[in-house]
Design a protein around this motif. Sequence first.
Motif, PDB file in Angstrom:
ATOM      1  N   ALA A  66       0.873  -1.331  -0.134  1.00 10.07           N
ATOM      2  CA  ALA A  66      -0.053   0.058  -0.050  1.00 10.07           C
ATOM      3  C   ALA A  66       0.949   1.437  -0.154  1.00 10.07           C
ATOM      4  O   ALA A  66       1.676   1.524   0.865  1.00 10.07           O
ATOM      5  CB  ALA A  66      -0.994   0.144   1.259  1.00 10.07           C
ATOM      6  N   VAL A  67       0.668   2.172  -0.914  1.00 13.24           N
ATOM      7  CA  VAL A  67       1.360   3.497  -1.056  1.00 13.24           C
ATOM      8  C   VAL A  67       0.288   4.700  -1.107  1.00 13.24           C
ATOM      9  O   VAL A  67      -0.787   4.649  -1.768  1.00 13.24           O
ATOM     10  CB  VAL A  67       1.952   3.420  -2.480  1.00 13.24           C
ATOM     11  CG1 VAL A  67       2.612   4.650  -2.544  1.00 13.24           C
ATOM     12  CG2 VAL A  67       3.091   2.029  -2.491  1.00 13.24           C
ATOM     13  N   ASP A  68       0.894   5.620  -0.538  1.00 10.06           N
ATOM     14  CA  ASP A  68      -0.026   6.816  -0.505  1.00 10.06           C
ATOM     15  C   ASP A  68       0.142   7.579  -1.604  1.00 10.06           C
ATOM     16  O   ASP A  68       1.499   8.274  -1.688  1.00 10.06           O
ATOM     17  CB  ASP A  68       0.230   7.769   0.683  1.00 10.06           C
ATOM     18  CG  ASP A  68      -0.451   9.051   0.979  1.00 10.06           C
ATOM     19  OD1 ASP A  68      -1.318   9.246   0.023  1.00 10.06           O
ATOM     20  OD2 ASP A  68      -0.067   9.755   1.746  1.00 10.06           O
ATOM     21  N   THR A  74       7.260   9.436  -1.834  1.00 15.28           N
ATOM     22  CA  THR A  74       7.669   8.341  -1.884  1.00 15.28           C
ATOM     23  C   THR A  74       8.396   7.637  -2.982  1.00 15.28           C
ATOM     24  O   THR A  74       9.225   6.709  -2.973  1.00 15.28           O
ATOM     25  CB  THR A  74       6.333   7.324  -1.724  1.00 15.28           C
ATOM     26  OG1 THR A  74       5.936   8.080  -0.560  1.00 15.28           O
ATOM     27  CG2 THR A  74       6.449   6.121  -1.580  1.00 15.28           C
ATOM     28  N   TYR A  75       7.857   7.890  -4.224  1.00 17.07           N
ATOM     29  CA  TYR A  75       8.352   7.412  -5.508  1.00 17.07           C
ATOM     30  C   TYR A  75       9.593   7.718  -5.851  1.00 17.07           C
ATOM     31  O   TYR A  75      10.162   6.819  -6.627  1.00 17.07           O
ATOM     32  CB  TYR A  75       7.290   7.555  -6.499  1.00 17.07           C
ATOM     33  CG  TYR A  75       5.956   7.224  -6.126  1.00 17.07           C
ATOM     34  CD1 TYR A  75       5.567   5.925  -6.430  1.00 17.07           C
ATOM     35  CD2 TYR A  75       4.890   8.100  -5.889  1.00 17.07           C
ATOM     36  CE1 TYR A  75       4.286   5.486  -5.825  1.00 17.07           C
ATOM     37  CE2 TYR A  75       3.674   8.015  -5.269  1.00 17.07           C
ATOM     38  CZ  TYR A  75       3.374   6.526  -5.681  1.00 17.07           C
ATOM     39  OH  TYR A  75       1.973   5.953  -5.167  1.00 17.07           O
ATOM     40  N   CYS A 101      -0.141  -0.879  -4.610  1.00 14.13           N
ATOM     41  CA  CYS A 101      -1.475  -0.388  -4.353  1.00 14.13           C
ATOM     42  C   CYS A 101      -1.338   1.078  -4.145  1.00 14.13           C
ATOM     43  O   CYS A 101      -1.107   1.566  -2.904  1.00 14.13           O
ATOM     44  CB  CYS A 101      -2.290  -1.151  -3.538  1.00 14.13           C
ATOM     45  SG  CYS A 101      -3.905  -0.973  -3.403  1.00 14.13           S
ATOM     46  N   HIS A 102      -2.116   1.853  -4.921  1.00 10.55           N
ATOM     47  CA  HIS A 102      -2.086   3.263  -4.561  1.00 10.55           C
ATOM     48  C   HIS A 102      -3.273   3.635  -4.038  1.00 10.55           C
ATOM     49  O   HIS A 102      -4.353   3.725  -4.657  1.00 10.55           O
ATOM     50  CB  HIS A 102      -2.154   4.316  -5.954  1.00 10.55           C
ATOM     51  CG  HIS A 102      -0.735   3.900  -6.732  1.00 10.55           C
ATOM     52  ND1 HIS A 102       0.479   4.489  -6.650  1.00 10.55           N
ATOM     53  CD2 HIS A 102      -0.598   2.842  -7.738  1.00 10.55           C
ATOM     54  CE1 HIS A 102       1.317   3.867  -7.580  1.00 10.55           C
ATOM     55  NE2 HIS A 102       0.710   2.938  -8.007  1.00 10.55           N
ATOM     56  N   ASP A 108     -10.516   7.631   1.511  1.00 10.39           N
ATOM     57  CA  ASP A 108      -9.997   6.945   0.071  1.00 10.39           C
ATOM     58  C   ASP A 108      -9.041   5.808   0.372  1.00 10.39           C
ATOM     59  O   ASP A 108      -9.437   4.606  -0.632  1.00 10.39           O
ATOM     60  CB  ASP A 108      -9.036   7.903  -0.856  1.00 10.39           C
ATOM     61  CG  ASP A 108      -9.898   9.164  -1.166  1.00 10.39           C
ATOM     62  OD1 ASP A 108     -10.994   8.979  -1.083  1.00 10.39           O
ATOM     63  OD2 ASP A 108      -9.379  10.043  -1.428  1.00 10.39           O
ATOM     64  N   ALA A 109      -8.002   5.843   1.366  1.00  5.68           N
ATOM     65  CA  ALA A 109      -7.533   4.520   1.633  1.00  5.68           C
ATOM     66  C   ALA A 109      -8.508   3.313   2.055  1.00  5.68           C
ATOM     67  O   ALA A 109      -8.145   2.235   1.617  1.00  5.68           O
ATOM     68  CB  ALA A 109      -6.467   4.947   2.676  1.00  5.68           C
ATOM     69  N   VAL A 110      -9.110   3.694   2.849  1.00  7.50           N
ATOM     70  CA  VAL A 110     -10.068   2.614   3.620  1.00  7.50           C
ATOM     71  C   VAL A 110     -10.842   2.064   2.478  1.00  7.50           C
ATOM     72  O   VAL A 110     -11.197   0.753   2.442  1.00  7.50           O
ATOM     73  CB  VAL A 110     -10.915   3.092   4.592  1.00  7.50           C
ATOM     74  CG1 VAL A 110     -12.080   2.099   5.233  1.00  7.50           C
ATOM     75  CG2 VAL A 110      -9.933   3.805   5.775  1.00  7.50           C
ATOM     76  N   SER A 111     -11.785   2.722   1.653  1.00 12.00           N
ATOM     77  CA  SER A 111     -12.418   2.384   0.640  1.00 12.00           C
ATOM     78  C   SER A 111     -11.681   1.396  -0.488  1.00 12.00           C
ATOM     79  O   SER A 111     -12.412   0.362  -0.864  1.00 12.00           O
ATOM     80  CB  SER A 111     -12.937   3.610  -0.096  1.00 12.00           C
ATOM     81  OG  SER A 111     -13.915   3.085  -1.434  1.00 12.00           O
ATOM     82  N   THR A 112     -10.421   1.924  -0.905  1.00  7.83           N
ATOM     83  CA  THR A 112      -9.732   1.163  -1.899  1.00  7.83           C
ATOM     84  C   THR A 112      -9.332  -0.184  -1.280  1.00  7.83           C
ATOM     85  O   THR A 112      -9.618  -1.303  -2.031  1.00  7.83           O
ATOM     86  CB  THR A 112      -8.459   2.073  -2.148  1.00  7.83           C
ATOM     87  OG1 THR A 112      -8.835   3.351  -2.799  1.00  7.83           O
ATOM     88  CG2 THR A 112      -7.526   1.092  -3.074  1.00  7.83           C
TER      89      THR A 112
END
Length: 333
Positions: A66-68, A74-75, A101-102, A108-112
Amino acid sequence: MKATIKDVAKYAGVSVATVSRYLNHSPLIAEASVEKVRQAIEALDYQPSMMARGLLHGNSKTIALAVDYSNSETYGNDFFLQIQYGLEHELTCNGYYLMICHIGTGADAVSTVRTLINENRIDGLVLLSEMAHGELLELLRESQIPFVIAGRSQEEGTLWVDIDNIEAGHRATERLLLTNVDNVGFLTNSFDKMFVSERFQGYCNALEAAGIEKKDCYIADGLFSPELIASYVETHKDMLCEAYVASDSAIAFYFLRELYKRGIRVPEQVQVIGFDDSVLAAAADPAMTVVEIDVTKLGVSAAKLLMRQLQATELRPGQSLLPVGIIERASTK
């Protein structure tokens, strides 16, 4: 209308992931939940399709990192790339694929992640420590999907692995104190970063163990650029410490460069030790002594812990700290 896996989960009062575990005969499901799901399947006359039979444990053969996506740093971060490499290498050896996984942050994170779990697209998840909190952790615990945090976590009931940065800071400072210096400084760009605060804690611990008082005048914060490092050296050139711990090799590299420009001899007048055996460490003049921080091993260790979780009969929290070592070069005596 034909019943779906979500209908079964709702009827049974459990998560979709729990239904998937039932369908795949996973040991990671409570007996009470087994009976609820069985009764729901019978009541709804549910006929699972190949997709609904679940890919949750050993079927998708996919692990998500998992990536924000809102954090552009980060990248371009070499640490992230090394963690990714270590993960991918170990997972491939075990027949798994790594999916970046972005997920963003917050809702948004929880939904994805919920979608990934409900659609049974992943077997497990690796989460960077800065993202491991709040609703996202609650979701992962509720779904019972195996996950590992890469980085130190203060959250209870989690499984995490990290470099022992406190020990790293202690070892760096102790190494300099062995040369009988009377004062050791600490250089950093920001104490907001957890690994920096941990290395600083190790620095303070080593000073205390040696009976040396920590002095604020020996500590420099906010060294965000080569220009700021140059300004610091120029301002302090007549009152420098005998030795410095720099919180990363980039700071140490530019600090060494500014010392050289001003004719300050290293290590005769000032010693410097950094962290991470990066290209800059070897390219420094003189070559830099560093505490070796092997982030690739961090990725490998996270993958190994996740593999154990996938094979376990229950999800067990815990922690793992990776040891550090010193690479001796010419910036220390």
